[in-house]
Design a protein around this motif. Structure first.
Motif, PDB file in Angstrom:
ATOM      1  N   PHE A 112      31.311  33.149  28.463  1.00  0.00           N
ATOM      2  CA  PHE A 112      32.373  34.036  27.997  1.00  0.00           C
ATOM      3  C   PHE A 112      33.412  34.236  29.095  1.00  0.00           C
ATOM      4  O   PHE A 112      33.251  33.778  30.220  1.00  0.00           O
ATOM      5  CB  PHE A 112      31.801  35.382  27.512  1.00  0.00           C
ATOM      6  N   LEU A 113      34.483  34.911  28.749  1.00  0.00           N
ATOM      7  CA  LEU A 113      35.575  35.138  29.684  1.00  0.00           C
ATOM      8  C   LEU A 113      35.177  36.174  30.737  1.00  0.00           C
ATOM      9  O   LEU A 113      34.565  37.193  30.411  1.00  0.00           O
ATOM     10  CB  LEU A 113      36.824  35.616  28.937  1.00  0.00           C
ATOM     11  N   VAL A 114      35.530  35.904  31.975  1.00  0.00           N
ATOM     12  CA  VAL A 114      35.323  36.836  33.082  1.00  0.00           C
ATOM     13  C   VAL A 114      36.695  37.046  33.719  1.00  0.00           C
ATOM     14  O   VAL A 114      37.299  36.092  34.194  1.00  0.00           O
ATOM     15  CB  VAL A 114      34.299  36.302  34.110  1.00  0.00           C
ATOM     16  N   ALA A 115      37.161  38.282  33.694  1.00  0.00           N
ATOM     17  CA  ALA A 115      38.541  38.549  34.096  1.00  0.00           C
ATOM     18  C   ALA A 115      38.634  39.607  35.184  1.00  0.00           C
ATOM     19  O   ALA A 115      37.817  40.525  35.260  1.00  0.00           O
ATOM     20  CB  ALA A 115      39.349  38.991  32.884  1.00  0.00           C
ATOM     21  N   SER A 116      39.658  39.458  35.988  1.00  0.00           N
ATOM     22  CA  SER A 116      39.951  40.391  37.062  1.00  0.00           C
ATOM     23  C   SER A 116      41.093  41.312  36.652  1.00  0.00           C
ATOM     24  O   SER A 116      42.070  40.866  36.050  1.00  0.00           O
ATOM     25  CB  SER A 116      40.341  39.606  38.319  1.00  0.00           C
ATOM     26  N   ASP A 117      40.947  42.573  36.991  1.00  0.00           N
ATOM     27  CA  ASP A 117      41.996  43.579  36.826  1.00  0.00           C
ATOM     28  C   ASP A 117      42.215  44.192  38.215  1.00  0.00           C
ATOM     29  O   ASP A 117      41.900  45.349  38.456  1.00  0.00           O
ATOM     30  CB  ASP A 117      41.530  44.631  35.805  1.00  0.00           C
ATOM     31  N   PRO A 118      42.738  43.365  39.175  1.00  0.00           N
ATOM     32  CA  PRO A 118      42.754  43.774  40.580  1.00  0.00           C
ATOM     33  C   PRO A 118      43.605  45.001  40.890  1.00  0.00           C
ATOM     34  O   PRO A 118      43.360  45.686  41.865  1.00  0.00           O
ATOM     35  CB  PRO A 118      43.277  42.533  41.306  1.00  0.00           C
ATOM     36  N   ARG A 119      44.574  45.274  40.083  1.00  0.00           N
ATOM     37  CA  ARG A 119      45.400  46.474  40.282  1.00  0.00           C
ATOM     38  C   ARG A 119      44.961  47.589  39.333  1.00  0.00           C
ATOM     39  O   ARG A 119      45.669  48.569  39.164  1.00  0.00           O
ATOM     40  CB  ARG A 119      46.872  46.148  40.100  1.00  0.00           C
TER      41      ARG A 119
END
Length: 173
Positions: free
Chosen positions: A116-123
């Motif tokens: 599945f998708l693995v996403a960053s929300d760094p801000r």
């Protein structure tokens, strides 16, 4: 929910803390809200927009702290074997979201062979929009982003119209 009886039992700083805690929970994402049309950074595909994912199916967002957290990694492994196959058969998107740097999340995704998708929300833009973040001094080190905001353990499910249909936010992991 805190009752009047509960409020009478606490004083001073404890009372202030109780009020602040309750106000945090009331501001968090709730069933019936709209999922914000914000981009996040998927570790293999780059920027992805939540509204584009909704064009092809419902979205299940699972918020984790960071790669290297034993609890978070165990959760993702469990979702890989139990939840993702079912969601995939329903054309729903499972997206794990963390404020950690994309490169660190990519290592986790590839090591665990997550489909599945693995996403960053760094801000922590999405985390802030859903009001599920909290300051955690020292988190900047494992996150690798120079920021110290972590999400509460959360699952948010939105239908194809972007309407939130299920929310589970927990203070502990």
């Amino acid at each position: 929910m805190t009752t009047l009886h509960d409020l009478r039992r606490v004083e001073g700083e404890a009372f202030q803390h109780l009020l602040e805690r309750n106000s945090i929970w009331k501001r968090m994402v709730a069933v019936g809200d709209r999922l914000p049309a914000l981009p996040i950074y998927e570790t293999d595909f780059g920027p992805i927009h939540l509204n584009r994912l909704l064009d092809t199916g419902p979205v299940v967002l699972v918020f984790i702290r960071y790669a290297g957290s034993a609890e978070c990694e165990a959760l993702l492994r469990a979702y890989q074997t139990s939840l993702w196959p079912e969601l995939n058969s329903l054309d729903a998107h499972l997206v794990a979201v963390s404020p950690q740097a994309p490169s660190r999340l990519a290592d986790l995704k590839h090591r665990e062979e997550l489909g599945f998708l693995v996403a960053s929300d760094p801000r922590h833009v999405l985390i802030d929009a859903l009001n599920i973040g909290f300051a955690s001094p020292g988190a900047d080190v494992p996150l690798g982003t120079g920021r110290s905001v972590l999400p509460f353990a959360s699952v948010v499910v939105a239908d194809r119209s972007g309407r939130v249909r299920f929310v589970d936010v927990r203070a502990t992991w």
